[in-house]
Design an enzyme around this catalytic site. Structure first.
Site, PDB file in Angstrom:
ATOM      1  N   ASN A  22       0.804  -1.222   0.000  1.00  0.00           N
ATOM      2  CA  ASN A  22       0.000   0.000   0.000  1.00  0.00           C
ATOM      3  C   ASN A  22       0.842   1.279   0.000  1.00  0.00           C
ATOM      4  O   ASN A  22       0.335   2.345  -0.337  1.00  0.00           O
ATOM      5  CB  ASN A  22      -0.923  -0.054   1.231  1.00  0.00           C
ATOM      6  CG  ASN A  22      -1.587   1.260   1.495  1.00  0.00           C
ATOM      7  OD1 ASN A  22      -2.532   1.627   0.814  1.00  0.00           O
ATOM      8  ND2 ASN A  22      -1.072   2.009   2.464  1.00  0.00           N
ATOM      9  N   TYR A  34       2.880   9.452 -11.593  1.00  0.00           N
ATOM     10  CA  TYR A  34       1.950   8.699 -10.729  1.00  0.00           C
ATOM     11  C   TYR A  34       1.103   7.713 -11.538  1.00  0.00           C
ATOM     12  O   TYR A  34       1.153   6.504 -11.266  1.00  0.00           O
ATOM     13  CB  TYR A  34       1.110   9.683  -9.910  1.00  0.00           C
ATOM     14  CG  TYR A  34       0.214   9.020  -8.893  1.00  0.00           C
ATOM     15  CD1 TYR A  34       0.742   8.305  -7.826  1.00  0.00           C
ATOM     16  CD2 TYR A  34      -1.170   9.103  -9.008  1.00  0.00           C
ATOM     17  CE1 TYR A  34      -0.090   7.682  -6.891  1.00  0.00           C
ATOM     18  CE2 TYR A  34      -1.997   8.491  -8.080  1.00  0.00           C
ATOM     19  CZ  TYR A  34      -1.455   7.777  -7.024  1.00  0.00           C
ATOM     20  OH  TYR A  34      -2.281   7.156  -6.109  1.00  0.00           O
ATOM     21  N   LYS A  91       1.244   3.534 -11.637  1.00  0.00           N
ATOM     22  CA  LYS A  91       0.066   2.717 -11.295  1.00  0.00           C
ATOM     23  C   LYS A  91      -0.375   1.833 -12.471  1.00  0.00           C
ATOM     24  O   LYS A  91      -0.888   0.734 -12.256  1.00  0.00           O
ATOM     25  CB  LYS A  91      -1.081   3.602 -10.801  1.00  0.00           C
ATOM     26  CG  LYS A  91      -0.762   4.345  -9.480  1.00  0.00           C
ATOM     27  CD  LYS A  91      -0.598   3.406  -8.285  1.00  0.00           C
ATOM     28  CE  LYS A  91      -0.492   4.155  -6.965  1.00  0.00           C
ATOM     29  NZ  LYS A  91      -0.353   3.275  -5.799  1.00  0.00           N
TER      30      LYS A  91
HETATM   31  P1  NAD Z   1      -0.871   8.587   2.613  1.00  0.00           P
HETATM   32  O1  NAD Z   1       0.052   9.606   2.084  1.00  0.00           O
HETATM   33  O2  NAD Z   1      -1.738   8.901   3.781  1.00  0.00           O
HETATM   34  O3  NAD Z   1      -0.102   7.220   2.940  1.00  0.00           O
HETATM   35  C1  NAD Z   1       0.979   6.768   2.163  1.00  0.00           C
HETATM   36  C2  NAD Z   1       1.692   5.692   2.927  1.00  0.00           C
HETATM   37  O4  NAD Z   1       2.838   5.298   2.158  1.00  0.00           O
HETATM   38  C3  NAD Z   1       2.206   6.183   4.283  1.00  0.00           C
HETATM   39  O5  NAD Z   1       1.980   5.211   5.279  1.00  0.00           O
HETATM   40  C4  NAD Z   1       3.702   6.375   4.055  1.00  0.00           C
HETATM   41  O6  NAD Z   1       4.487   6.123   5.207  1.00  0.00           O
HETATM   42  C5  NAD Z   1       3.980   5.324   2.983  1.00  0.00           C
HETATM   43  N1  NAD Z   1       5.184   5.718   2.248  1.00  0.00           N
HETATM   44  C6  NAD Z   1       5.325   6.779   1.422  1.00  0.00           C
HETATM   45  N2  NAD Z   1       6.616   6.861   1.016  1.00  0.00           N
HETATM   46  C7  NAD Z   1       7.279   5.817   1.601  1.00  0.00           C
HETATM   47  C8  NAD Z   1       8.610   5.354   1.599  1.00  0.00           C
HETATM   48  N3  NAD Z   1       9.558   6.005   0.913  1.00  0.00           N
HETATM   49  N4  NAD Z   1       8.928   4.258   2.298  1.00  0.00           N
HETATM   50  C9  NAD Z   1       8.000   3.598   3.016  1.00  0.00           C
HETATM   51  N5  NAD Z   1       6.707   3.988   3.078  1.00  0.00           N
HETATM   52  C10 NAD Z   1       6.365   5.087   2.376  1.00  0.00           C
HETATM   53  O7  NAD Z   1      -1.765   8.202   1.361  1.00  0.00           O
HETATM   54  P2  NAD Z   1      -2.958   7.166   1.131  1.00  0.00           P
HETATM   55  O8  NAD Z   1      -3.980   7.925   0.391  1.00  0.00           O
HETATM   56  O9  NAD Z   1      -3.323   6.429   2.346  1.00  0.00           O
HETATM   57  O10 NAD Z   1      -2.241   6.204   0.062  1.00  0.00           O
HETATM   58  C11 NAD Z   1      -2.119   4.812   0.212  1.00  0.00           C
HETATM   59  C12 NAD Z   1      -2.099   4.180  -1.162  1.00  0.00           C
HETATM   60  O11 NAD Z   1      -3.341   4.443  -1.822  1.00  0.00           O
HETATM   61  C13 NAD Z   1      -1.005   4.704  -2.085  1.00  0.00           C
HETATM   62  O12 NAD Z   1      -0.440   3.621  -2.804  1.00  0.00           O
HETATM   63  C14 NAD Z   1      -1.769   5.608  -3.039  1.00  0.00           C
HETATM   64  O13 NAD Z   1      -1.120   5.742  -4.278  1.00  0.00           O
HETATM   65  C15 NAD Z   1      -3.095   4.910  -3.131  1.00  0.00           C
HETATM   66  N6  NAD Z   1      -4.199   5.754  -3.586  1.00  0.00           N
HETATM   67  C16 NAD Z   1      -4.656   6.793  -2.824  1.00  0.00           C
HETATM   68  C17 NAD Z   1      -5.723   7.561  -3.320  1.00  0.00           C
HETATM   69  C18 NAD Z   1      -6.299   8.739  -2.536  1.00  0.00           C
HETATM   70  O14 NAD Z   1      -7.140   9.456  -3.098  1.00  0.00           O
HETATM   71  N7  NAD Z   1      -5.921   8.947  -1.295  1.00  0.00           N
HETATM   72  C19 NAD Z   1      -6.287   7.273  -4.560  1.00  0.00           C
HETATM   73  C20 NAD Z   1      -5.786   6.220  -5.287  1.00  0.00           C
HETATM   74  C21 NAD Z   1      -4.753   5.456  -4.806  1.00  0.00           C
END
Ligand code: NAD
Length: 247
Positions: A90, A155, A159
């Site tokens: 994730n 991005y 994906k």
């Molecule tokens: P967020 O920014 O709250 O969480 C991201 C997580 O990734 C965090 O726990 C962070 O510690 C971890 N992370 C980032 N860089 C890192 C690194 N270098 N090493 C280790 N861990 C790292 O965002 P989120 O929205 O909870 O995103 C989680 C996933 O969902 C991601 O893969 C994101 O692409 C995907 N996503 C999110 C959305 C949205 O709208 N929020 C939409 C589509 C996909």
């Protein structure tokens, strides 16, 4: 509805947002949850929050871009708990920069975390899943992996690749009873959205047919289902969880 008693579930990026909510959901379903995060303070904070509710959690912060470090932590976990059942990849990083403002190093940074890190963790757990003749790998994709997005090309590029990795590994690992699927979230209320201005966000939300922004629990629920035996004949799927949004 789901019971993951005696199952060990590893979640990368488990310290906040979708990952933390997913950790909480699996805890509520009696799983032993292992969180990966980027640093000790956030991992400790998330683990303390969950264990203060009586849940069974453990946390680590390997550099996901260093395969040997990841493999060594996975080995430690395996020796400690004797099995590993579900991996949820994730951790992720977004980007919104226009191409003229994106350096090749910006591009690589996003691809590294969203794709290469995912590959490293999968490669490290696969021998254990093969030995156990089973396992579930779930990857976090995005709706931009289907529709693209109008800025921040790294991005969606990363994906789209996550979907390719998911579908290909589903084929490669099916003979070992290892299922590989992805969830493609739409617009979800987490810190990741803090980069997006209200000006951009408001019309986006208005355009979502289900009429609301997604919650981290919407994604966690999809992970619960895909990790469960109810999804035992599902592999190689990219499940959209986006309220029918089209970006
Ligand atoms: P967020 O920014 O709250 O969480 C991201 C997580 O990734 C965090 O726990 C962070 O510690 C971890 N992370 C980032 N860089 C890192 C690194 N270098 N090493 C280790 N861990 C790292 O965002 P989120 O929205 O909870 O995103 C989680 C996933 O969902 C991601 O893969 C994101 O692409 C995907 N996503 C999110 C959305 C949205 O709208 N929020 C939409 C589509 C996909």
């Amino acid at each position: 509805m789901f019971d993951f008693k005696d199952k060990v579930v590893l979640i990368t990026g488990g310290t906040r947002g979708i990952g933390y909510e997913t950790a909480l959901s699996f805890c509520k379903c009696h799983a032993k949850v292992i969180l990966f995060g980027s640093k000790s303070s956030t991992v400790d904070e998330a683990c303390s929050k969950l264990s203060s509710c009586g849940y069974d959690v453990d946390g680590y912060y390997p550099n996901l871009l260093d395969y040997d470090e990841v493999a060594s932590v996975i080995e430690t976990i395996y020796h400690k708990y004797h099995h590993l059942d579900v991996l949820i990849n994730n951790a992720g990083l977004s980007s919104a920069k226009k191409i003229e403002d994106t350096t090749s190093s910006d591009f690589s940074k996003v691809v590294d975390i969203n794709l290469v890190a995912m590959f490293n963790v999968i490669k490290a757990v696969t021998p254990y899943f093969k030995e156990a003749n089973g396992g579930v790998i779930l990857n976090t994709s995005s709706m931009v992996s289907i529709y693209g997005q109008s800025s921040g090309v790294a991005y969606p590029a990363s994906k789209f690749a996550v979907n390719g990795l998911t579908k290909s590994l589903a084929l490669e690992l099916a003979p070992y009873n290892i299922r590989v699927n992805a969830v493609a979230p739409g617009i979800i209320k987490t810190d990741m959205l803090s980069n997006v201005s209200d000006e951009v966000l408001k019309p986006l939300i208005k355009s979502i047919p289900l009429g609301r922004i997604g919650l981290p629990s919407d994604i966690a629920n999809a992970f619960l289902f895909l990790a469960s035996d109810m999804a035992s004949y599902i592999t190689g799927v990219i499940l959209s969880v986006d309220g029918a949004a089209k970006n």
